[in-house]
Enzyme design. Structure first.
Site, short mmCIF file in Angstrom:
data_model
loop_
_atom_site.label_atom_id
_atom_site.label_comp_id
_atom_site.label_asym_id
_atom_site.label_seq_id
_atom_site.Cartn_x
_atom_site.Cartn_y
_atom_site.Cartn_z
N HIS A 32 -55.63 40.24 -15.06
CA HIS A 32 -55.81 40.76 -13.70
C HIS A 32 -54.53 40.58 -12.89
O HIS A 32 -54.04 41.55 -12.27
CB HIS A 32 -56.96 39.99 -13.03
CG HIS A 32 -57.23 40.40 -11.62
ND1 HIS A 32 -58.29 41.21 -11.27
CD2 HIS A 32 -56.59 40.11 -10.45
CE1 HIS A 32 -58.27 41.41 -9.96
NE2 HIS A 32 -57.25 40.74 -9.44
N GLU A 33 -53.98 39.38 -12.88
CA GLU A 33 -52.78 39.13 -12.09
C GLU A 33 -51.58 39.89 -12.64
O GLU A 33 -50.73 40.35 -11.87
CB GLU A 33 -52.48 37.63 -12.01
CG GLU A 33 -53.58 36.80 -11.36
CD GLU A 33 -54.01 37.34 -10.00
OE1 GLU A 33 -53.20 37.97 -9.31
OE2 GLU A 33 -55.19 37.13 -9.64
#
Length: 690
Positions: free
Chosen positions: A480-481
């Site tokens: 996600h990051e």
């Protein structure tokens, strides 16, 4: 795929432009920022006096000065989040009023606003690139939203409110961190920890050893807290840890531990923040802060957002109620639990998950060692977007565990670089995030500045001779990051105001991050993301099958939990009713969309940093909004192949490279061929429709 390593003297990055963290003196920062702001104001005065209606005079010169200011404050802001100290906190907080005053000065500068408006109406504007036109039109909009048209007394009021809101956000974060640090649980008898996996015991033993204690030490950092809630048979310990976690920074904080109850209470900060936000919105002619917030977002208005959230709730609630009923019946039948307490849900949920699918996060953890996961992540983006990630060694960082990487495209051009800080530690803000170290732009001298990102997580680090072993949830968080990271680093826009994540509507900024998560569930990708840390064996087929089968375990309960947060946030920023408290509003939302009611002492809102300190005020719905976009975008890969190079190139060209240079709906439809719908999200979530 091994991670290629290059020494810093071989790197393509001009590392001399990166922060020299080891040389930062917090005592000097405020004066440096003050001096830089003075320079920025001089540039504005010169541009206005020159009165030349050109992009260079109106935009480029100030962009250069602002970039210098950003590079001064960015490392201080970042270090205050990841390695806080009294000196860093003091330096950070001393800069906030300076930066707030400067932001208001720019936003309300009539002369600069007039120049932007003249540029927007000029012949040169028609010759500008789409990205440069967007910079100008966004700026004209933002001048209005900053109160440029207000009378003098109202402008002063706006400035005072803005400065105070900045201070309150910092105080809110500080209180959550201090409250978290104030709690620790020392356990000397291992029998009290029955059920905890060995990895959690080893980490707790190491934490105790570092404090010169015997036995085991637990904190409210997620890698320490979560295993207790999921696995520990000791209900009393689960209750104590739960209470400490959900009462952080509240009037209840400290009542179950030594110390003064409520010494970090955020309640008054919340009340003042909401009051000031409402006043700010009304100053600018909006009925509520929610209306003001949506003026720059993809969603049209609050009615559309509430309909979106309530529609998802209506589709999810029946299944969520059934999932809770199943859990309660299982806990009673198998463990004799007469009722489920708040600190029981994760524990019995994990037991039910194992009973249904014979798989647990701890069983999977040995197959996700840090280096294998990282190399797998980099291979995914390489296959999708034709880029290569290389590690650069001997780079100055803020902590020995931090690593530095470069990204190059298929013809060897440097596209961006990033710092990676993966492990939880004391004095580090919880959660995971991507932040900007430097943005892509063309300097006035013609040189290209490549983007640099900070990627921060809070995972369990190595224990003894074992490498860091991640849960699958942590793998998803990392992807996600990194999705945010490639949005920032792969941009091809050359003006910083709309390059990368800058200028992207807040409810669309989560699209690339949530999009990349999908590969964590694809067998073809898991084949190289995973591998046993000792034997190097791939994830066994039976474990893979069980993990995929368990993907949507209690997904409807998770869905309504996020909808609860989103509706609470939106309703809160539409304004409290007469004699209505923050807590009573949250309770009302829970009655409508939640299937679990927490105990009366729960003060979730007091540590809800996303909306009180993290930029998500009247915008938390963005996670679900963007999840619709990401699920629908990924459905094209499902149709054409998850590693189809042309599909990957289309996403790169139409979304990642464009940054905020175009409206998000235009970018999405360019990639998908149509506007989004919720079908893919509902299907991916495993929510069955009647």
């Amino acid at each position: 795929m091994n991670i290629k390593q290059i020494s810093s003297d071989q790197a393509l990055s001009d590392l001399s432009n990166n922060p020299v963290f080891s040389a930062i003196d917090p005592s000097e920062v405020a004066e440096q920022v003050r001096h830089s702001i003075s320079h920025c104001k001089e540039i504005i005065a010169e541009s206005v006096a020159k009165a030349e209606v050109s992009f260079v005079n109106v935009v480029s010169k100030l962009e250069e000065a602002d970039d210098t200011l950003s590079k001064l404050f960015s490392p201080i802001s970042h270090m205050n989040s990841v390695l806080s100290s009294d000196a860093l906190r003091a330096a950070h907080d001393a800069c906030l009023p300076l930066l707030s005053e400067y932001s208001t000065f720019v936003g309300q500068h009539q002369g600069l606003c007039d120049l932007y408006k003249a540029l927007a109406e000029s012949q040169e504007f028609e010759t500008l690139s789409v990205a440069r036109q967007k910079v100008v039109t966004n700026a004209v909009r933002d001048f209005e939203l900053s109160g440029v048209a207000l009378p003098v007394d109202k402008k002063k009021q706006y400035a005072t409110i803005s400065a105070r809101l900045s201070e309150l956000a910092s105080q809110f974060s500080n209180n959550v961190m201090d409250s978290s640090l104030a709690f620790s649980k020392h356990v000397s008898d291992e029998q009290e920890l029955a059920g905890l996996p060995q990895s959690a015991l080893d980490a707790a033993a190491q934490a105790a050893h570092e404090k010169d204690l015997r036995g085991y030490l637990f904190t409210l950092d997620i890698p320490s807290y979560l295993p207790v809630m999921m696995y520990c048979d000791n209900a009393q310990l689960r209750q104590e840890m739960y209470r400490a976690f959900v009462t952080r920074a509240s009037d209840q904080d400290g009542k179950s531990i030594d110390g003064e109850a409520g010494q970090f209470d955020n309640a008054q900060i919340i009340d003042e923040t909401l009051s000031l936000r409402h006043s700010l919105a009304q100053l600018l002619g909006f009925n509520s802060y929610a209306d003001y917030s949506l003026a720059t977002k993809m969603a049209q208005d609050t009615a559309q957002v509430k309909h979106f959230l309530e529609d998802l709730a209506a589709k999810s609630l029946p299944q969520a109620k059934q999932e809770k009923k199943e859990l309660a019946e299982f806990a009673t039948a198998e463990f004799g639990a007469s009722q489920l307490e708040a600190w029981d849900f994760a524990y019995y949920g994990e037991k039910l998950k194992q009973a249904k699918y014979s798989v647990s996060d701890e069983e999977l953890r040995p197959y996700f060692p840090e280096q294998k996961v990282l190399s797998g992540l980099f291979q995914v983006v390489s296959r999708l977007f034709g880029v290569e990630v290389s590690e650069i060694t001997n780079v100055d960082t803020w902590h020995k565990d931090v690593r530095f990487f470069e990204i190059h495209d298929s013809i060897g051009r440097l596209r961006g670089s990033f710092y990676l800080d993966l492990y939880a530690r004391a004095k580090k803000r919880g959660g995971a995030w991507m932040d900007v170290c430097a943005g892509r732009r063309h300097k006035l001298n013609g040189e290209l500045q490549t983007p640099v990102a900070y990627l921060t997580c809070n995972f369990s680090g190595p224990v003894g001779s074992k490498p860091a072993l991640f849960t699958h949830d942590e793998v998803i968080t990392l992807f996600h990051e990194f999705g945010h990271g490639i949005h920032h680093m792969l941009t091809q826009v050359d003006v910083s105001a709309v390059a990368g994540i800058h200028g992207v509507a807040w409810d669309a900024v989560e699209l690339p991050s949530q999009f990349l998560e999908n590969w964590c569930w694809q067998p073809d990708a898991l084949a190289f993301i995973s591998g046993h840390y000792e034997s190097y064996d791939p994830l066994p087929q039976d474990l893979l099958d069980k993990m995929l089968a368990a993907r949507n375990f209690q997904s409807a309960m998770q869905m309504v939990r996020q909808l609860e947060f989103s509706l609470f946030d939106m309703k809160l920023h539409q304004g409290l009713g007469q004699d209505q408290s923050v807590q009573s509003l949250l309770n009302e939302v829970r009655v409508k969309v939640s299937v679990t009611v927490p105990p009366a002492f729960n003060r979730f809102q007091n540590s809800f940093g996303h909306i009180f300190a993290g930029g998500y005020a009247a915008g938390y719905y963005s996670y679900k909004w963007a999840e619709v976009l990401s699920a629908d975008a990924f459905s094209r890969f499902e149709e054409e192949g998850i590693f189809n190079p042309q599909t990957g190139q289309d996403f790169l060209n139409n979304v990642l490279e464009q940054g905020g240079s175009k409206e998000p709906m235009e970018l999405f439809t360019a990639f998908r061929g149509r506007e989004p719908n919720t079908d893919a999200l509902i299907r991916h979530s495993g929510i069955m429709q009647a």
